[in-house]
Write a protein that holds these residues in place. Structure first.
Motif, short mmCIF file in Angstrom:
data_model
loop_
_atom_site.label_atom_id
_atom_site.label_comp_id
_atom_site.label_asym_id
_atom_site.label_seq_id
_atom_site.Cartn_x
_atom_site.Cartn_y
_atom_site.Cartn_z
N ASP A 34 52.03 -29.91 62.43
CA ASP A 34 52.07 -31.04 63.30
C ASP A 34 53.25 -31.90 63.54
O ASP A 34 54.19 -31.18 63.05
CB ASP A 34 50.97 -32.36 62.49
CG ASP A 34 49.42 -32.11 62.81
OD1 ASP A 34 49.23 -31.45 63.67
OD2 ASP A 34 48.90 -32.39 61.62
N LEU A 35 53.53 -32.80 64.33
CA LEU A 35 54.72 -33.03 64.81
C LEU A 35 55.60 -33.87 63.77
O LEU A 35 55.06 -34.64 62.78
CB LEU A 35 54.51 -34.28 66.00
CG LEU A 35 53.95 -33.91 67.33
CD1 LEU A 35 53.80 -34.76 68.31
CD2 LEU A 35 55.01 -32.89 67.85
N ALA A 36 56.83 -33.58 63.83
CA ALA A 36 57.76 -34.30 63.22
C ALA A 36 58.79 -34.30 64.50
O ALA A 36 58.89 -33.97 65.59
CB ALA A 36 58.57 -33.56 61.98
N PHE A 37 59.85 -35.70 64.08
CA PHE A 37 60.85 -35.84 65.06
C PHE A 37 62.26 -35.64 64.60
O PHE A 37 62.43 -35.91 63.43
CB PHE A 37 60.51 -37.26 65.60
CG PHE A 37 59.12 -37.37 66.37
CD1 PHE A 37 59.12 -37.38 67.51
CD2 PHE A 37 58.14 -37.64 65.39
CE1 PHE A 37 57.87 -37.27 68.08
CE2 PHE A 37 56.88 -37.82 66.07
CZ PHE A 37 56.70 -37.68 67.43
N TYR A 38 63.29 -35.56 65.61
CA TYR A 38 64.70 -36.15 64.91
C TYR A 38 65.18 -36.92 66.09
O TYR A 38 64.90 -36.79 67.26
CB TYR A 38 65.27 -34.80 64.74
CG TYR A 38 66.09 -34.11 65.70
CD1 TYR A 38 67.22 -34.61 66.32
CD2 TYR A 38 65.40 -32.94 66.43
CE1 TYR A 38 67.72 -33.97 67.54
CE2 TYR A 38 65.98 -32.07 67.27
CZ TYR A 38 67.22 -32.46 67.88
OH TYR A 38 67.59 -31.81 68.87
N ASP A 47 56.37 -38.65 59.43
CA ASP A 47 55.53 -39.79 58.94
C ASP A 47 56.05 -41.15 59.27
O ASP A 47 55.84 -42.11 58.39
CB ASP A 47 54.98 -39.67 57.68
CG ASP A 47 54.08 -38.47 57.44
OD1 ASP A 47 53.58 -37.69 58.43
OD2 ASP A 47 53.98 -37.80 56.23
N GLY A 48 56.88 -41.29 60.26
CA GLY A 48 57.40 -42.70 60.43
C GLY A 48 58.85 -43.15 59.63
O GLY A 48 59.17 -44.14 59.72
N ARG A 49 59.10 -42.26 58.80
CA ARG A 49 60.44 -42.38 57.90
C ARG A 49 61.42 -41.44 58.26
O ARG A 49 61.12 -40.11 58.26
CB ARG A 49 59.83 -42.57 56.51
CG ARG A 49 59.67 -41.21 55.94
CD ARG A 49 59.33 -41.50 54.20
NE ARG A 49 58.07 -42.10 54.19
CZ ARG A 49 57.28 -42.48 52.99
NH1 ARG A 49 58.30 -42.30 51.88
NH2 ARG A 49 56.49 -43.20 52.87
N LYS A 50 62.74 -41.89 57.83
CA LYS A 50 63.76 -41.09 58.02
C LYS A 50 63.97 -40.28 56.85
O LYS A 50 63.85 -40.81 55.39
CB LYS A 50 65.09 -41.74 58.31
CG LYS A 50 65.03 -42.47 59.60
CD LYS A 50 66.58 -42.75 59.95
CE LYS A 50 66.97 -44.02 59.16
NZ LYS A 50 68.23 -44.63 59.60
N TYR A 78 54.50 -34.43 53.29
CA TYR A 78 54.62 -34.94 54.68
C TYR A 78 53.56 -34.29 55.39
O TYR A 78 53.09 -33.17 55.40
CB TYR A 78 55.95 -34.98 55.33
CG TYR A 78 57.02 -35.63 54.32
CD1 TYR A 78 57.28 -36.93 54.38
CD2 TYR A 78 57.99 -34.83 53.45
CE1 TYR A 78 58.27 -37.56 54.07
CE2 TYR A 78 58.73 -35.35 52.90
CZ TYR A 78 59.12 -36.87 52.97
OH TYR A 78 60.26 -37.36 52.38
N GLN A 79 52.68 -35.22 56.18
CA GLN A 79 51.67 -34.70 56.99
C GLN A 79 52.12 -34.34 58.26
O GLN A 79 51.62 -33.44 59.12
CB GLN A 79 50.79 -35.72 57.07
CG GLN A 79 49.68 -36.34 55.70
CD GLN A 79 49.42 -35.04 54.99
OE1 GLN A 79 48.54 -34.32 55.58
NE2 GLN A 79 49.65 -34.79 53.65
N GLY A 80 53.01 -35.08 58.88
CA GLY A 80 53.35 -34.90 60.44
C GLY A 80 52.35 -35.83 61.08
O GLY A 80 51.17 -36.13 60.77
N SER A 81 52.66 -35.93 62.41
CA SER A 81 51.76 -36.88 63.37
C SER A 81 51.07 -35.57 63.95
O SER A 81 51.55 -34.77 64.70
CB SER A 81 52.81 -37.50 64.36
OG SER A 81 53.52 -38.21 63.65
#
Length: 374
Positions: A34-38, A47-50, A78-81
């Protein structure tokens, strides 16, 4: 920059896994399906944390990895979004922003109804959303793509694909001289001496407007205030003194990068595939304002382009007798080049424009940039 986030796509994950593996960091728990971001600081958010920051050290010619406090590769799974759930959770907000942007477009047209309409389409995510919003407003403006000659090939192909897909009137603009040709004449641009904006952007834009829109043009552009400190001070409708006949309007001025990506993915609007390779921004790959991280990504994804830039910098450095020029190139010091110059010949078109510290004027078939001494 908490909302200046970009999704980490599958190709991004491959890049991160490759880098982390060299650091002997296990990645199984870090990146789920699932989604992660940078964000624009190179910080990976899951999961909403750096979780960690990845930067590039030009001196060491290697990637630097730093985990944030209370985060590590081993301590947390980490699950991811979930993409669909994330879009659904933001659906109302995105709809409201869409409505407001369309209202803004219609008000701008009413205010400047005497001017023809155009959309600036760079091939980036922001201009793609801006173009989509003008379509929602039932407009058929010209779509202007400025090829600075240092765009990724994928960007040019993407722009043309979108023009065919959406059946828009694409107007391609290209400066008369290629970027690397002018580097031989002027030396590489730098953050301090960014001549390339004038020769590769402002000049061809002025020529197009003078020929196609002699009485002026209203241009919708994908500028956002959260992109930079300078842009945060922009007005939502303004003029650029370097392009005096152009009125700029910014429909997505109040949007964040996260808004843009959720809108693109939710609406299934095609996006430039270069974003899949770690780039947060994809314009002008040889720009001196590129970070060392982005220049390293160019080296990894487009080695032929990186080689051409390196060869140009080497030729200039030898000619200018720069000591330890390999370090000057490797560490990115070339991006801060400063030399004394007053009159430099560049090949472009007139009439042009003036800034507070320069005057650009035509003499015959060449144009001079005259630097005003302070």
């Amino acid at each position: 920059c908490k909302d200046e986030l970009k999704p980490i796509f599958d190709e991004d994950k491959k890049l991160y896994r490759k880098i982390l593996a060299k650091k002997e960091v296990p990645t199984r728990r870090l990146f789920s399906k699932d989604l992660a971001f940078y964000n624009i600081m190179g910080e990976v958010v899951i999961d909403g944390r750096k979780v960690f920051r990845l930067s590039y050290d030009g001196e060491a010619q290697d990637w630097r990895l730093k985990f944030f406090k209370e985060s590590s590769a081993n301590s947390i799974s980490y699950q991811g979004s979930d993409l669909e759930r994330t879009i659904k959770a933001n659906e109302y907000i995105l709809k409201e922003k869409e409505r407001e942007a369309v209202r803004f477009i219609k008000k701008a047209i009413k205010r400047f109804g005497h001017l023809p309409l155009a959309v600036s389409f760079s091939g980036g995510k922001d201009s793609a959303v801006t173009l989509a919003l003008t379509r929602l407003a039932k407009l058929r403006p010209d779509v202007i793509f400025l090829d600075t000659t240092i765009e990724f090939d994928e960007t040019v192909k993407y722009v043309r694909r979108m023009a065919k897909l959406w059946k828009v009137n694409l107007v391609e603009v290209r400066p008369p001289h290629e970027f690397f040709h002018l580097c031989r004449e002027l030396g590489p641009p730098s953050i301090i001496m960014k001549w390339c904006c004038k020769t590769q952007k402002f000049s061809p834009q002025n020529q197009l407007i003078n020929e196609r829109y002699p009485k002026g043009v209203l241009v919708f552009s994908g500028i956002r205030r959260s992109e930079s400190h300078i842009r945060s001070g922009f007005k939502r409708i303004q003029r650029n003194k370097m392009i005096p006949k152009q009125v700029l309007a910014f429909p997505i001025f109040k949007w964040s990068s996260l808004d843009i990506w959720l809108y693109l993915l939710g609406k299934r609007i095609p996006y430039n595939k270069m974003y899949q390779y770690g780039f947060a921004r994809i314009g002008c790959w040889a720009c001196p304002e590129k970070s060392m991280r982005d220049l390293a990504l160019v080296e990894m994804t487009s080695p032929a382009l990186a080689k051409r830039l390196r060869e140009m910098l080497t030729d200039y450095a030898k000619q200018a007798q720069i000591k330890d020029y390999e370090d000057w190139i490797r560490t990115g010091k070339w991006r801060f080049r400063r030399t004394r110059w007053q009159r430099t010949v560049v090949c472009t078109s007139s009439p042009l424009c003036s800034a507070e510290d320069e005057v650009v004027y035509n003499l015959g078939d060449v144009t001079y940039i005259n630097r005003i001494r302070r």
